[in-house]
Design an enzyme around this catalytic site. Structure first.
Site, PDB file in Angstrom:
ATOM      1  N   ILE A 195      86.314  62.854  67.449  1.00  0.00           N
ATOM      2  CA  ILE A 195      84.951  63.351  67.678  1.00  0.00           C
ATOM      3  C   ILE A 195      84.968  64.864  67.910  1.00  0.00           C
ATOM      4  CG2 ILE A 195      82.946  63.207  69.235  1.00  0.00           C
ATOM      5  CD1 ILE A 195      83.709  60.221  69.646  1.00  0.00           C
ATOM      6  N   GLU A 214      93.463  71.005  74.453  1.00  0.00           N
ATOM      7  CA  GLU A 214      93.966  69.628  74.442  1.00  0.00           C
ATOM      8  C   GLU A 214      95.051  69.482  75.506  1.00  0.00           C
ATOM      9  OE1 GLU A 214      93.447  66.541  72.692  1.00  0.00           O
ATOM     10  OE2 GLU A 214      94.960  66.036  74.189  1.00  0.00           O
ATOM     11  N   SER A 280      84.947  66.102  74.870  1.00  0.00           N
ATOM     12  CA  SER A 280      85.140  64.864  74.089  1.00  0.00           C
ATOM     13  C   SER A 280      86.517  64.308  74.438  1.00  0.00           C
ATOM     14  CB  SER A 280      85.004  65.137  72.594  1.00  0.00           C
ATOM     15  OG  SER A 280      85.918  66.104  72.178  1.00  0.00           O
ATOM     16  N   GLY A 282      87.135  61.055  75.196  1.00  0.00           N
ATOM     17  CA  GLY A 282      87.154  59.601  75.062  1.00  0.00           C
ATOM     18  C   GLY A 282      85.840  58.976  75.474  1.00  0.00           C
ATOM     19  N   ASP A 323      82.712  48.294  70.875  1.00  0.00           N
ATOM     20  CA  ASP A 323      83.271  49.273  71.819  1.00  0.00           C
ATOM     21  C   ASP A 323      83.363  48.744  73.243  1.00  0.00           C
ATOM     22  OD1 ASP A 323      83.363  51.084  69.757  1.00  0.00           O
ATOM     23  OD2 ASP A 323      82.160  52.630  70.745  1.00  0.00           O
ATOM     24  N   ALA A 331      83.085  51.863  64.304  1.00  0.00           N
ATOM     25  CA  ALA A 331      81.903  51.091  63.905  1.00  0.00           C
ATOM     26  C   ALA A 331      82.296  49.897  63.037  1.00  0.00           C
ATOM     27  CB  ALA A 331      80.936  52.000  63.162  1.00  0.00           C
ATOM     28  N   HIS A 455      91.977  58.700  34.886  1.00  0.00           N
ATOM     29  CA  HIS A 455      92.378  60.103  34.817  1.00  0.00           C
ATOM     30  C   HIS A 455      91.209  60.953  34.323  1.00  0.00           C
ATOM     31  CE1 HIS A 455      94.808  63.653  34.201  1.00  0.00           C
ATOM     32  NE2 HIS A 455      94.201  63.808  33.032  1.00  0.00           N
TER      33      HIS A 455
HETATM   34  C1  LIG Z   1      80.160  61.652  67.498  1.00  0.00           C
HETATM   35  C2  LIG Z   1      80.701  60.312  67.113  1.00  0.00           C
HETATM   36  C3  LIG Z   1      81.101  60.104  65.816  1.00  0.00           C
HETATM   37  C4  LIG Z   1      81.584  58.866  65.432  1.00  0.00           C
HETATM   38  N1  LIG Z   1      81.963  58.710  64.139  1.00  0.00           N
HETATM   39  C5  LIG Z   1      82.457  57.506  63.751  1.00  0.00           C
HETATM   40  C6  LIG Z   1      82.826  57.307  62.397  1.00  0.00           C
HETATM   41  O1  LIG Z   1      82.714  58.200  61.566  1.00  0.00           O
HETATM   42  N2  LIG Z   1      83.288  56.083  62.040  1.00  0.00           N
HETATM   43  C7  LIG Z   1      83.426  55.064  62.948  1.00  0.00           C
HETATM   44  O2  LIG Z   1      83.853  53.977  62.568  1.00  0.00           O
HETATM   45  N3  LIG Z   1      83.080  55.228  64.241  1.00  0.00           N
HETATM   46  C8  LIG Z   1      82.593  56.422  64.655  1.00  0.00           C
HETATM   47  N4  LIG Z   1      82.210  56.583  65.954  1.00  0.00           N
HETATM   48  C9  LIG Z   1      82.358  55.430  66.873  1.00  0.00           C
HETATM   49  C10 LIG Z   1      81.206  54.440  66.681  1.00  0.00           C
HETATM   50  O3  LIG Z   1      79.986  55.103  66.880  1.00  0.00           O
HETATM   51  C11 LIG Z   1      81.336  53.272  67.642  1.00  0.00           C
HETATM   52  O4  LIG Z   1      82.616  52.691  67.516  1.00  0.00           O
HETATM   53  C12 LIG Z   1      80.294  52.210  67.335  1.00  0.00           C
HETATM   54  O5  LIG Z   1      78.994  52.735  67.479  1.00  0.00           O
HETATM   55  C13 LIG Z   1      80.444  51.007  68.278  1.00  0.00           C
HETATM   56  O6  LIG Z   1      79.476  50.067  67.953  1.00  0.00           O
HETATM   57  P1  LIG Z   1      78.924  49.032  69.040  1.00  0.00           P
HETATM   58  O7  LIG Z   1      77.946  48.176  68.313  1.00  0.00           O
HETATM   59  O8  LIG Z   1      80.039  48.386  69.736  1.00  0.00           O
HETATM   60  O9  LIG Z   1      78.199  49.915  70.141  1.00  0.00           O
HETATM   61  P2  LIG Z   1      77.028  51.090  70.087  1.00  0.00           P
HETATM   62  O10 LIG Z   1      76.969  51.641  68.748  1.00  0.00           O
HETATM   63  O11 LIG Z   1      77.366  51.940  71.229  1.00  0.00           O
HETATM   64  O12 LIG Z   1      75.721  50.262  70.328  1.00  0.00           O
HETATM   65  C14 LIG Z   1      75.412  49.655  71.536  1.00  0.00           C
HETATM   66  C15 LIG Z   1      73.907  49.511  71.626  1.00  0.00           C
HETATM   67  O13 LIG Z   1      73.597  48.665  72.728  1.00  0.00           O
HETATM   68  C16 LIG Z   1      72.516  49.204  73.443  1.00  0.00           C
HETATM   69  N5  LIG Z   1      72.592  48.667  74.808  1.00  0.00           N
HETATM   70  C17 LIG Z   1      73.532  48.886  75.742  1.00  0.00           C
HETATM   71  N6  LIG Z   1      73.298  48.141  76.844  1.00  0.00           N
HETATM   72  C18 LIG Z   1      72.181  47.434  76.574  1.00  0.00           C
HETATM   73  C19 LIG Z   1      71.431  46.462  77.293  1.00  0.00           C
HETATM   74  N7  LIG Z   1      71.825  46.048  78.499  1.00  0.00           N
HETATM   75  N8  LIG Z   1      70.329  45.965  76.716  1.00  0.00           N
HETATM   76  C20 LIG Z   1      69.918  46.351  75.487  1.00  0.00           C
HETATM   77  N9  LIG Z   1      70.591  47.243  74.757  1.00  0.00           N
HETATM   78  C21 LIG Z   1      71.709  47.775  75.293  1.00  0.00           C
HETATM   79  C22 LIG Z   1      72.720  50.703  73.348  1.00  0.00           C
HETATM   80  O14 LIG Z   1      71.516  51.381  73.610  1.00  0.00           O
HETATM   81  C23 LIG Z   1      73.169  50.816  71.888  1.00  0.00           C
HETATM   82  O15 LIG Z   1      72.058  50.906  71.045  1.00  0.00           O
HETATM   83  C24 LIG Z   1      81.685  57.800  66.362  1.00  0.00           C
HETATM   84  C25 LIG Z   1      81.267  58.001  67.672  1.00  0.00           C
HETATM   85  C26 LIG Z   1      80.775  59.237  68.055  1.00  0.00           C
HETATM   86  C27 LIG Z   1      80.316  59.407  69.465  1.00  0.00           C
END
Ligand SMILES: Cc1cc2nc3c(=O)[nH]c(=O)nc-3n(C[C@H](O)[C@H](O)[C@H](O)COP(=O)(O)OP(=O)(O)OC[C@H]3O[C@@H](n4cnc5c(N)ncnc54)[C@H](O)[C@@H]3O)c2cc1C
Length: 476
Positions: A195, A214, A280, A282, A323, A331, A455
């Site tokens: 990130i 770092e 950034s 973690g 996550d 993602a 190619h």
């Molecule tokens: C700057 C940045 C760049 C990134 N680039 C990449 C990339 O290029 N490729 C990649 O694979 N990963 C990337 N990531 C990581 C990726 O965004 C995460 O791994 C991914 O979003 C995780 O998905 P998730 O569904 O577990 O959680 P999230 O995407 O965090 O979604 C969780 C959702 O749950 C909602 N929520 C939480 N608690 C509650 C609750 N109690 N009730 C209702 N809703 C709730 C939150 O509001 C959120 O909308 C990046 C992350 C960052 C910060």
């Protein structure tokens, strides 16, 4: 229970949650998805971190800033003269916001198409009952629903640095880093992970002087050493100032900017004055507001929801993905877990192969890999063969004017099975898919070497690197 009853309730609408909801609906379940993310007008913005402040907006800005850099530097080599090059940062950020909105709207459309009931608000456990689990939705839609199965996909939040909490004005998380209103003259980044490097690249390309601090003595420790070494060389040449092995001290924020005190790798006391600081270091699993205690949902010592290999929690019919559980914070990992859990609920054999999850860093050059690194193979004592091919010797890369980097294969010394593929160079985020498919099918390096590749294409570098395993490259 008087609450509206669903077969599956998904809490969190990020890539893990919304994909799980859609797959469960495809399998014939009556599904609800609760997500609390708000757009600037207070309306729903499903898609989670990935769509709102992660993968999607970062890639939009990386693309825009790369165009800007090319127009300023690379176009001249192609005989294209650009006069009066200017930056309309407001428009660039607006375009990024529009890309985010298209994705939010796309998910709402997919929910409708798949008959997933969407609830905007925070979902928290109330109690376990006869028909499953009662979940209260608050802060938008106000009601209580019940699910026979619950999939928790509440994602993660940026980890803050003690004594330098995010104010999103001077001290920025990924959220603030994606909406700085004017290009900072000087920018510091604490943390040189994926990130940090992506954010640093955006603002450097737009004109900021960027210093990356770092704590670890090695650069990109998770990346194959040869690739990481090349990346450090290229990023430094591009103008990123990367300091390894530093110990960050006091951080003072004021109207004048941010002052960062740190000890450098040689023990020297340093002070850096910058306009903005991006931290950034973690991300932490997010269970805020979930009321895990109400039903006795077990968390581990990191605050992640404890799950087994199948994403089962300690509670019957409660699953957790993405996550908020162990494993790489990516993602596509969250999505794969979402699909697998929906299929397991349906009695099928959902499967996620953690050995073939690709990783990508969308800097320029891009870095991508799958499988084991050379240092991991050495540590495990497995006998392997290595082969690499530079983009410098690839015709398409020359035509593109982008010959930085290489493709590297690692294969078992005896069986030739591909154990890892590592890339740095143009468009390797796309090229890595071939390696993922190959590894998923347990291909040998020779399998790739014998497949016809178009190619001129960058993918020929993949074929040549596979040939290099047996020292028989054709173009190098
Ligand atoms: C700057 C940045 C760049 C990134 N680039 C990449 C990339 O290029 N490729 C990649 O694979 N990963 C990337 N990531 C990581 C990726 O965004 C995460 O791994 C991914 O979003 C995780 O998905 P998730 O569904 O577990 O959680 P999230 O995407 O965090 O979604 C969780 C959702 O749950 C909602 N929520 C939480 N608690 C509650 C609750 N109690 N009730 C209702 N809703 C709730 C939150 O509001 C959120 O909308 C990046 C992350 C960052 C910060």
């Amino acid at each position: 229970m008087s609450a509206k009853q669903f077969d599956v309730v998904v809490i969190g609408g990020g890539p893990g949650g919304y994909i799980a909801a859609i797959r469960a609906a495809q399998l014939g379940f009556n599904v609800a998805c609760i997500d609390e993310w708000k757009n600037p007008k207070g309306g729903p913005a499903p898609g989670g971190t990935c769509t709102n402040v992660g993968c999607i907006p970062s890639k939009a800005l990386l693309q825009s800033s790369e165009h800007f850099e090319h127009a300023g530097h690379a176009f001249a080599d192609h005989g294209i003269q650009v006069q009066g090059l200017g930056l309309d940062l407001g428009k660039m950020l607006g375009r990024k916001d529009n890309v985010v909105k298209q994705n939010n709207d796309g998910i709402l459309y997919l929910f409708k198409k798949n008959k997933v009931s969407f609830f905007h608000g925070r979902g928290s456990f109330v109690k376990a009952g006869d028909g499953g689990y009662e979940i209260k939705v608050a802060g938008g839609s106000e009601e209580t629903i019940a699910g026979k199965h619950v999939i928790v996909a509440t994602g993660s939040n940026a980890r803050s640095l003690k004594g330098a909490e995010f104010d999103e004005k001077n001290i920025l998380s990924n959220d603030g880093a994606l909406r700085i209103g004017a290009v900072p003259k000087k920018l510091a980044l604490i943390g040189s992970g994926v990130i940090g490097l992506e954010m640093g690249s955006v603002w450097r390309r737009l004109g900021a002087e960027v210093t990356v601090l770092e704590a670890l003595p090695t650069f990109l420790g998770a990346v194959d050493e040869q690739i990481a070494k090349e990346a450090l060389k290229v990023f430094t040449k591009q103008g990123l100032k990367i300091e390894l092995g530093v110990k960050v001290g006091e951080i003072k924020s004021s109207d004048a900017g941010v002052q960062v005190a740190y000890t450098d790798a040689k023990g020297g006391e340093q002070s850096l004055q910058v306009d903005k600081l991006i931290v950034s270091i973690g991300r932490v699993p997010n269970t805020i507001g979930l009321a895990a205690d109400a039903v006795g949902l077990k968390l581990d010592e990191r605050g992640a929801i404890e799950v087994d290999g199948d994403c089962k929690t300690n509670l019957p019919n409660v699953w957790a993905i993405g996550d908020v559980v162990r494993g790489p914070m990516l993602a596509h990992k969250a999505e794969e877990e979402g699909v697998a859990v929906a299929e397991r609920i349906a009695g099928q054999h959902g499967h996620v192969n953690f050995n073939t999850i690709p990783w990508v860093i969308y800097t320029s050059p891009e870095i991508a890999w799958v499988g084991q690194t050379e240092q991991q193979l050495k540590a495990s004592g497995r006998a392997y063969k290595a082969g690499s091919f530079p983009f410098l010797a690839n015709g398409r890369a020359r035509a593109l004017g982008d010959t930085t980097g290489m493709v590297k294969f690692l294969a078992d010394a005896a069986t030739d099975e591909i154990l890892g593929v590592h890339m740095i160079g143009p468009q390797v985020s796309e090229l890595i898919s071939e390696a993922v498919v190959a590894m998923e099918f347990k291909a040998s390096a020779e399998d790739i070497a014998r497949i016809c590749h178009a190619h001129p294409s960058l993918s020929e570098a993949t074929k040549e690197a596979a040939l290099a395993i047996d020292k028989r490259t054709l173009n190098f």
